[in-house]
Design a protein around this motif. Structure first.
Motif, PDB file in Angstrom:
ATOM      1  N   ALA A   1       0.817  -1.273  -0.055  1.00 51.60           N
ATOM      2  CA  ALA A   1      -0.244  -0.064   0.009  1.00 51.60           C
ATOM      3  C   ALA A   1       0.882   1.134  -0.003  1.00 51.60           C
ATOM      4  O   ALA A   1       0.404   2.184  -0.432  1.00 51.60           O
ATOM      5  N   ALA A   2       1.965   1.116   0.607  1.00 52.39           N
ATOM      6  CA  ALA A   2       3.053   2.429   0.703  1.00 52.39           C
ATOM      7  C   ALA A   2       3.932   2.487  -0.446  1.00 52.39           C
ATOM      8  O   ALA A   2       4.508   3.572  -0.556  1.00 52.39           O
ATOM      9  N   ASP A   3       3.745   1.615  -1.475  1.00 48.22           N
ATOM     10  CA  ASP A   3       4.710   1.577  -2.575  1.00 48.22           C
ATOM     11  C   ASP A   3       4.260   2.779  -3.674  1.00 48.22           C
ATOM     12  O   ASP A   3       3.358   3.305  -3.604  1.00 48.22           O
ATOM     13  N   GLN A   4       5.511   2.921  -4.482  1.00 52.51           N
ATOM     14  CA  GLN A   4       5.184   4.081  -5.620  1.00 52.51           C
ATOM     15  C   GLN A   4       3.993   3.559  -6.312  1.00 52.51           C
ATOM     16  O   GLN A   4       4.043   2.486  -6.744  1.00 52.51           O
ATOM     17  N   PRO A   5       3.072   4.489  -6.613  1.00 52.90           N
ATOM     18  CA  PRO A   5       1.980   3.853  -7.436  1.00 52.90           C
ATOM     19  C   PRO A   5       2.060   3.990  -9.023  1.00 52.90           C
ATOM     20  O   PRO A   5       2.967   4.670  -9.387  1.00 52.90           O
ATOM     21  N   ASP A   6       1.525   2.978  -9.902  1.00 52.22           N
ATOM     22  CA  ASP A   6       1.610   2.831 -11.162  1.00 52.22           C
ATOM     23  C   ASP A   6       0.572   3.963 -11.860  1.00 52.22           C
ATOM     24  O   ASP A   6       0.877   4.289 -12.986  1.00 52.22           O
ATOM     25  N   GLU A   7      -0.466   4.199 -11.125  1.00 53.20           N
ATOM     26  CA  GLU A   7      -1.471   5.339 -11.436  1.00 53.20           C
ATOM     27  C   GLU A   7      -2.098   5.881 -10.288  1.00 53.20           C
ATOM     28  O   GLU A   7      -2.448   5.437  -9.107  1.00 53.20           O
ATOM     29  N   ARG A   8      -2.388   7.074 -10.571  1.00 54.89           N
ATOM     30  CA  ARG A   8      -3.282   7.663  -9.563  1.00 54.89           C
ATOM     31  C   ARG A   8      -4.665   8.081 -10.140  1.00 54.89           C
ATOM     32  O   ARG A   8      -4.753   8.439 -11.361  1.00 54.89           O
ATOM     33  N   ILE A   9      -5.921   7.727  -9.471  1.00 57.29           N
ATOM     34  CA  ILE A   9      -7.144   7.763 -10.028  1.00 57.29           C
ATOM     35  C   ILE A   9      -7.945   8.547  -9.122  1.00 57.29           C
ATOM     36  O   ILE A   9      -8.019   8.359  -7.893  1.00 57.29           O
ATOM     37  N   ALA A  10      -8.485   9.747  -9.693  1.00 56.03           N
ATOM     38  CA  ALA A  10      -9.333  10.661  -9.002  1.00 56.03           C
ATOM     39  C   ALA A  10     -10.755   9.864  -8.447  1.00 56.03           C
ATOM     40  O   ALA A  10     -11.020   8.869  -8.899  1.00 56.03           O
TER      41      ALA A  10
ATOM     42  N   LEU B   1       1.008  -7.655 -19.210  1.00 56.60           N
ATOM     43  CA  LEU B   1       0.464  -6.124 -19.666  1.00 56.60           C
ATOM     44  C   LEU B   1       1.511  -5.123 -19.045  1.00 56.60           C
ATOM     45  O   LEU B   1       2.005  -4.171 -19.714  1.00 56.60           O
ATOM     46  N   GLY B   2       2.050  -5.334 -17.667  1.00 61.90           N
ATOM     47  CA  GLY B   2       2.810  -4.302 -17.149  1.00 61.90           C
ATOM     48  C   GLY B   2       2.170  -3.000 -16.999  1.00 61.90           C
ATOM     49  O   GLY B   2       1.016  -2.765 -17.274  1.00 61.90           O
ATOM     50  N   ALA B   3       3.000  -2.249 -16.373  1.00 65.83           N
ATOM     51  CA  ALA B   3       2.462  -0.663 -16.195  1.00 65.83           C
ATOM     52  C   ALA B   3       2.007   0.044 -17.251  1.00 65.83           C
ATOM     53  O   ALA B   3       1.087   0.858 -17.340  1.00 65.83           O
TER      54      ALA B   3
END
Length: 460
Positions: A407-416, A448-450
């Motif tokens: 949960a604390a890792d660098q995210p692959d996407e930010r979603i509003a 698929l990957g990031a």
């Protein structure tokens, strides 16, 4: 791609790495024991580990009654098989403690020692974990009581058998071996922990004592992973010659009716996401008693076993559990979800995790094929799941999607926030459109990957 979508689903910029690094180093605090309940969004929370994880039906019914009388009537079973009672107040914690004592429930002092849930009744066990726990608590009373040990120090004793504890990660693992021997390993689960000693019970107890002494020296902020390898080898000079034939950990669903080698049966039940109302639990326990069940064994993976009932009562028990809202069938979608308490129950959470989980079980069933766990974390602390997996972390800005991480890792996407259903549906559709014959959701996401996932989420 539309402007609105571009704003709603955006790559996290590099400057956010500092925030995530700080989140990783935050300490979640001590385990919320009776002596130190933890403040949450819905009151105080207490976590209990009854001796051996075993309770009679009347004892568990007493706990349910106490949770309703002194808390908000919500009980939880954690991923490690511990029991939590929510919604307590400062003036009712003592009343809960009195009820526990009156019910004859023993909650040992010191670190929780988690042992195989079917200890003593599983004929496939290689050793007696309950006896080993008693020996450790007796022989190592002083180091186990040290205030210098980390509050969340974890000790697992795995007797083996049909439902061992190989999937549980721990600072210290004590694992039964053939020929009355025990393996002691540190920092990991049944596959990843580092072996340090093997031998009879006396050898294992001595080895655990040595590890505890090293942890006491390191202090409260350190765990087994922080022990210097050179120092470890100095204490355990033969650790590098221990040879084990480790087989992959088999994942056996807790839910359902299980026949043991001696012909006896146990019934595994799971409350949805590990959470249940006291009234539902009480009603189930009444029915279980009427059908001859004798006891309950708390178990990892947020559930418990009924034991002691006659085989002919099994169908009625299955019906009773389902009637009161408990899962008894393996492979239910909720089995592949780890969801924390979420907003409303936890002051740190940014969204209602379980509500979103229920929506997505319907909207994106392809994600719940059993190949991965979907982690719904209300914040970056990640209390519900400590392994890398597909994770949706709440934040002040919305949601962070992490394809294979914590949960604390660098995210692959930010979603509003308002676009979360859209984004997950897009993700599910991308898996359905791109996976090959027989390919699992986890394998497809990995392939698929990031980049591939990002492209899918940004399509109109």
């Amino acid at each position: 791609m539309g402007t609105e979508t571009a704003k709603a689903i955006d790559r996290r910029d590099a400057t956010d790495g500092d925030h995530r690094a700080a989140a990783k180093t935050r300490v979640r605090g001590a385990c919320p024991a009776l002596a130190a309940p933890m403040p949450t969004g819905d009151g105080l929370l207490v976590r209990l580990r009854p001796a051996g994880g075993a309770l009679t039906l009347s004892q568990l019914a007493a706990l349910a009654g106490s949770a309703a009388a002194h808390g908000n009537g919500t009980l939880e079973i954690t991923a490690r098989g511990n029991l939590q009672i929510r919604g307590l107040r400062a003036e009712t914690v003592g009343q809960l403690a009195s009820d526990i004592e009156a019910a004859g429930i023993t909650v040992p002092n010191g670190p929780a020692i988690e042992i195989s849930p079917l200890h003593g009744i599983d004929p496939e066990e290689a050793g007696d974990p309950a006896a080993m726990e008693l020996a450790l608590r007796s022989e190592l009373r002083e180091p186990l009581a040290s205030p210098r040990l980390a509050p969340k120090l974890s000790i697992v004793i795995d007797g083996g058998g049909a439902f061992g504890s190989s999937a549980l990660s721990a600072d210290i693992r004590v694992v039964a071996q053939p020929d009355a021997e025990w393996l002691v390993a540190i920092n990991g689960d049944g596959e990843t922990a580092t072996p340090v000693a093997i031998g009879p019970a006396e050898t294992a107890i001595s080895a655990v004592g040595e590890i505890l002494s090293l942890l006491v020296i390191l202090g409260q902020s350190r765990r087994a992973r922080d022990i210097d390898p050179a120092l470890l080898r100095a204490r355990f000079p033969t650790m590098d010659v221990i040879r084990l034939n480790l087989s992959p950990m088999a994942k056996t669903s807790l839910a359902g009716l299980h026949r043991l080698k001696d012909g006896k049966h146990v019934l595994g039940v799971r409350p949805e996401f590990g959470q249940m109302r006291a009234s539902d639990l009480t009603a189930l326990l009444d029915d279980a008693k009427a059908h001859g069940a004798a006891a309950v064994r708390l178990a990892p993976d947020r559930g418990f076993f009924f034991t002691g009932f006659p085989a002919e009562a099994a169908p009625a028990l299955l019906i009773a559990a389902s009637k009161h809202g408990f899962t008894t069938q393996p492979g239910e979608k909720s089995e592949y979800i780890a969801a924390c308490a979420g907003a409303g129950a936890c002051g740190s959470a940014f969204y209602e995790t379980r509500i979103l989980a229920r929506r997505l079980m319907t909207a994106a069933p392809v994600l719940f094929d059993g190949s991965l766990t979907v982690h719904f974390s209300g914040c970056s602390k990640g209390c519900a799941h400590a392994r890398p997996t597909l994770t949706l972390t709440g934040s002040a800005e919305g949601y962070d999607l992490i394809l294979n991480g914590l949960a604390a890792d660098q995210p692959d996407e930010r979603i509003a926030g308002g676009r979360i259903d859209f984004a997950i549906e897009r993700l599910a559709r991308s898996i359905e459109d791109n996976r090959g014959a027989g390919e699992s959701a986890a394998a497809c996401l990995t392939r698929l990957g990031a980049t591939g996932v990002s492209k899918a989420l940004r399509q109109e």
